[in-house]
Motif scaffolding. Structure first.
Motif, PDB file in Angstrom:
ATOM      1  N   ILE A 203       0.867  -1.173   0.000  1.00 28.35           N
ATOM      2  CA  ILE A 203       0.000   0.000   0.000  1.00 28.35           C
ATOM      3  C   ILE A 203       0.900   1.218   0.000  1.00 28.35           C
ATOM      4  CG2 ILE A 203      -1.794   1.248   1.260  1.00 28.35           C
ATOM      5  CD1 ILE A 203      -2.508  -1.540   2.503  1.00 28.35           C
ATOM      6  N   ILE A 204       0.664   2.085  -0.985  1.00 27.16           N
ATOM      7  CA  ILE A 204       1.563   3.215  -1.217  1.00 27.16           C
ATOM      8  C   ILE A 204       0.772   4.513  -1.284  1.00 27.16           C
ATOM      9  CG2 ILE A 204       3.183   4.187  -2.883  1.00 27.16           C
ATOM     10  CD1 ILE A 204       3.812   1.334  -3.724  1.00 27.16           C
ATOM     11  N   SER A 205       1.368   5.567  -0.759  1.00 29.99           N
ATOM     12  CA  SER A 205       0.771   6.892  -0.799  1.00 29.99           C
ATOM     13  C   SER A 205       1.462   7.722  -1.881  1.00 29.99           C
ATOM     14  CB  SER A 205       0.952   7.573   0.562  1.00 29.99           C
ATOM     15  OG  SER A 205       0.710   8.949   0.462  1.00 29.99           O
ATOM     16  N   ALA A 206       0.714   8.580  -2.536  1.00 31.58           N
ATOM     17  CA  ALA A 206       1.290   9.459  -3.554  1.00 31.58           C
ATOM     18  C   ALA A 206       2.308  10.420  -2.950  1.00 31.58           C
ATOM     19  CB  ALA A 206       0.190  10.235  -4.264  1.00 31.58           C
ATOM     20  N   SER A 207       2.319  10.556  -1.630  1.00 30.54           N
ATOM     21  CA  SER A 207       3.296  11.419  -0.967  1.00 30.54           C
ATOM     22  C   SER A 207       4.657  10.739  -0.842  1.00 30.54           C
ATOM     23  CB  SER A 207       2.802  11.834   0.417  1.00 30.54           C
ATOM     24  OG  SER A 207       2.700  10.699   1.252  1.00 30.54           O
ATOM     25  N   GLY A 208       4.760   9.462  -1.258  1.00 28.04           N
ATOM     26  CA  GLY A 208       6.040   8.761  -1.230  1.00 28.04           C
ATOM     27  C   GLY A 208       6.195   7.805  -0.064  1.00 28.04           C
ATOM     28  N   ILE A 209       5.127   7.535   0.643  1.00 31.01           N
ATOM     29  CA  ILE A 209       5.200   6.665   1.816  1.00 31.01           C
ATOM     30  C   ILE A 209       4.606   5.297   1.469  1.00 31.01           C
ATOM     31  CG2 ILE A 209       4.378   6.312   4.183  1.00 31.01           C
ATOM     32  CD1 ILE A 209       4.277   9.403   4.399  1.00 31.01           C
TER      33      ILE A 209
ATOM     34  N   GLU B  88     -10.627  12.235   5.253  1.00 26.38           N
ATOM     35  CA  GLU B  88     -10.576  12.776   3.895  1.00 26.38           C
ATOM     36  C   GLU B  88      -9.389  12.256   3.087  1.00 26.38           C
ATOM     37  OE1 GLU B  88     -11.033  17.012   3.978  1.00 26.38           O
ATOM     38  OE2 GLU B  88     -12.775  16.900   5.296  1.00 26.38           O
ATOM     39  N   VAL B  89      -9.054  10.980   3.298  1.00 26.19           N
ATOM     40  CA  VAL B  89      -8.004  10.322   2.518  1.00 26.19           C
ATOM     41  C   VAL B  89      -8.681   9.606   1.360  1.00 26.19           C
ATOM     42  CG1 VAL B  89      -6.246   8.503   2.538  1.00 26.19           C
ATOM     43  CG2 VAL B  89      -6.483  10.041   4.502  1.00 26.19           C
ATOM     44  N   ILE B  90      -8.185   9.838   0.163  1.00 29.01           N
ATOM     45  CA  ILE B  90      -8.741   9.202  -1.026  1.00 29.01           C
ATOM     46  C   ILE B  90      -8.000   7.893  -1.253  1.00 29.01           C
ATOM     47  CG2 ILE B  90      -9.086   9.384  -3.509  1.00 29.01           C
ATOM     48  CD1 ILE B  90      -9.118  12.480  -3.057  1.00 29.01           C
ATOM     49  N   VAL B  91      -8.730   6.792  -1.263  1.00 33.42           N
ATOM     50  CA  VAL B  91      -8.141   5.481  -1.503  1.00 33.42           C
ATOM     51  C   VAL B  91      -8.382   5.129  -2.962  1.00 33.42           C
ATOM     52  CG1 VAL B  91      -8.192   3.043  -0.890  1.00 33.42           C
ATOM     53  CG2 VAL B  91      -8.522   4.777   0.878  1.00 33.42           C
ATOM     54  N   LEU B  92      -7.316   4.875  -3.670  1.00 29.25           N
ATOM     55  CA  LEU B  92      -7.393   4.552  -5.090  1.00 29.25           C
ATOM     56  C   LEU B  92      -6.933   3.118  -5.283  1.00 29.25           C
ATOM     57  CD1 LEU B  92      -7.609   5.377  -8.118  1.00 29.25           C
ATOM     58  CD2 LEU B  92      -5.229   6.099  -7.950  1.00 29.25           C
TER      59      LEU B  92
ATOM     60  N   HIS C 198      -4.017  -6.182 -14.374  1.00 27.30           N
ATOM     61  CA  HIS C 198      -3.870  -6.524 -15.792  1.00 27.30           C
ATOM     62  C   HIS C 198      -4.137  -5.345 -16.731  1.00 27.30           C
ATOM     63  CE1 HIS C 198      -3.601 -10.501 -14.159  1.00 27.30           C
ATOM     64  NE2 HIS C 198      -4.855 -10.446 -13.726  1.00 27.30           N
ATOM     65  N   CYS C 199      -3.768  -4.142 -16.313  1.00 24.78           N
ATOM     66  CA  CYS C 199      -3.909  -2.956 -17.162  1.00 24.78           C
ATOM     67  C   CYS C 199      -2.525  -2.541 -17.653  1.00 24.78           C
ATOM     68  CB  CYS C 199      -4.525  -1.798 -16.379  1.00 24.78           C
ATOM     69  SG  CYS C 199      -6.207  -2.102 -15.848  1.00 24.78           S
ATOM     70  N   SER C 200      -2.493  -1.657 -18.613  1.00 26.24           N
ATOM     71  CA  SER C 200      -1.210  -1.175 -19.124  1.00 26.24           C
ATOM     72  C   SER C 200      -0.563  -0.252 -18.090  1.00 26.24           C
ATOM     73  CB  SER C 200      -1.421  -0.408 -20.434  1.00 26.24           C
ATOM     74  OG  SER C 200      -2.059   0.826 -20.163  1.00 26.24           O
ATOM     75  N   ASN C 201       0.702   0.078 -18.321  1.00 28.01           N
ATOM     76  CA  ASN C 201       1.400   0.960 -17.374  1.00 28.01           C
ATOM     77  C   ASN C 201       0.840   2.379 -17.388  1.00 28.01           C
ATOM     78  OD1 ASN C 201       2.409   1.624 -19.872  1.00 28.01           O
ATOM     79  ND2 ASN C 201       4.511   1.827 -19.183  1.00 28.01           N
ATOM     80  N   HIS C 202      -0.010   2.709 -18.346  1.00 36.95           N
ATOM     81  CA  HIS C 202      -0.659   4.025 -18.337  1.00 36.95           C
ATOM     82  C   HIS C 202      -1.739   4.082 -17.259  1.00 36.95           C
ATOM     83  CE1 HIS C 202       1.473   5.227 -21.911  1.00 36.95           C
ATOM     84  NE2 HIS C 202       1.104   4.108 -22.494  1.00 36.95           N
ATOM     85  N   MET C 203      -2.361   2.924 -16.994  1.00 38.97           N
ATOM     86  CA  MET C 203      -3.374   2.846 -15.947  1.00 38.97           C
ATOM     87  C   MET C 203      -2.777   2.491 -14.583  1.00 38.97           C
ATOM     88  SD  MET C 203      -6.532   3.444 -16.856  1.00 38.97           S
ATOM     89  CE  MET C 203      -7.482   2.551 -15.648  1.00 38.97           C
ATOM     90  N   GLN C 204      -1.621   1.877 -14.602  1.00 40.98           N
ATOM     91  CA  GLN C 204      -0.952   1.492 -13.359  1.00 40.98           C
ATOM     92  C   GLN C 204       0.370   2.243 -13.264  1.00 40.98           C
ATOM     93  OE1 GLN C 204      -0.647  -2.745 -12.962  1.00 40.98           O
ATOM     94  NE2 GLN C 204      -2.824  -2.990 -12.712  1.00 40.98           N
ATOM     95  N   PRO C 205       0.353   3.443 -12.704  1.00 40.19           N
ATOM     96  CA  PRO C 205       1.538   4.303 -12.721  1.00 40.19           C
ATOM     97  C   PRO C 205       2.726   3.755 -11.933  1.00 40.19           C
ATOM     98  CG  PRO C 205      -0.128   5.200 -11.260  1.00 40.19           C
ATOM     99  CD  PRO C 205      -0.756   4.049 -11.983  1.00 40.19           C
ATOM    100  N   LEU C 206       2.516   2.804 -11.047  1.00 44.37           N
ATOM    101  CA  LEU C 206       3.608   2.286 -10.233  1.00 44.37           C
ATOM    102  C   LEU C 206       4.251   1.045 -10.841  1.00 44.37           C
ATOM    103  CD1 LEU C 206       1.903   2.751  -6.777  1.00 44.37           C
ATOM    104  CD2 LEU C 206       3.542   4.257  -7.893  1.00 44.37           C
ATOM    105  N   ASP C 207       3.743   0.578 -11.986  1.00 47.86           N
ATOM    106  CA  ASP C 207       4.304  -0.618 -12.615  1.00 47.86           C
ATOM    107  C   ASP C 207       5.791  -0.484 -12.901  1.00 47.86           C
ATOM    108  OD1 ASP C 207       2.341  -2.479 -12.615  1.00 47.86           O
ATOM    109  OD2 ASP C 207       1.969  -2.439 -14.771  1.00 47.86           O
TER     110      ASP C 207
END
Length: 172
Positions: A38-44, A100-104, A109-118
């Motif tokens: 589980i990863i946060s966009a803040s880098g954690i 107010e934390v957004i869970v995404l 099985h999506c391309s790396n455009h849909m999975q930015p952490l691939d």
């Protein structure tokens, strides 16, 4: 992400005429342990959850795992809603919503455009995981890697790949 007990070997090259190389890979099928991070966009990154293909989870399966790693057991070793409901994910989602934390969640099985952490995180994790297995094999010649050693290899890969720089570049 799958973390198998069998290494995905790299291609080995040797000078022409060399017939013996000092490198071996396991010929067995191996066992798959699912690792969920589980990863946060803040880098954690929080410690991962590991889903073992067992009916009951045993503490000794976690030797060398990152501190705080969640151990789970499922008949087939896959993540499912029932498994994570038992580990209070519903409560965690409620806490996230209240703060107010957004869970995404990203579909598999999506391309790396849909999975930015691939590319930034997953590829790095797999590379470091394979290197950790290779190192383990070199230090334990003739011994097969089992599910009891996976946590140690995941711990090494997690520490190397879950850096704030890698994570933030994936979300960038």
């Amino acid at each position: 992400m799958g973390t198998p007990t069998v290494q995905n070997p790299k291609k080995i090259s040797a000078p022409k005429g060399v017939k013996q190389l000092n490198k071996a890979a396991s010929g067995e099928k191996g066992t798959l342990v699912t690792t969920c991070y589980i990863i946060s966009a803040s880098g954690i990154a929080v410690p991962p959850a590991k889903v073992f293909t067992w009916v009951n989870f045993k503490e000794h399966m976690f030797k060398g795992a990152p501190p705080g790693t969640l151990g789970l057991a499922a008949q087939f070793g896959w993540k499912n809603s029932e498994l994570f409901a038992k580990s209070s994910s519903i409560t965690a989602l409620d806490i996230a919503k209240d703060n107010e934390v957004i869970v995404l969640t990203i579909p598999p099985h999506c391309s790396n455009h849909m999975q930015p952490l691939d590319i930034s995180v997953s590829r790095s994790f797999q590379m470091h995981y394979n290197a950790a297995i290779e190192s383990w094999m070199l230090h334990h010649p003739g011994s097969p890697l089992t599910i009891y050693e996976i946590a140690e290899c995941v711990g090494i890969a997690f520490q190397c790949s879950m850096s704030p720089t890698n994570i933030c570049s994936g979300f960038h």
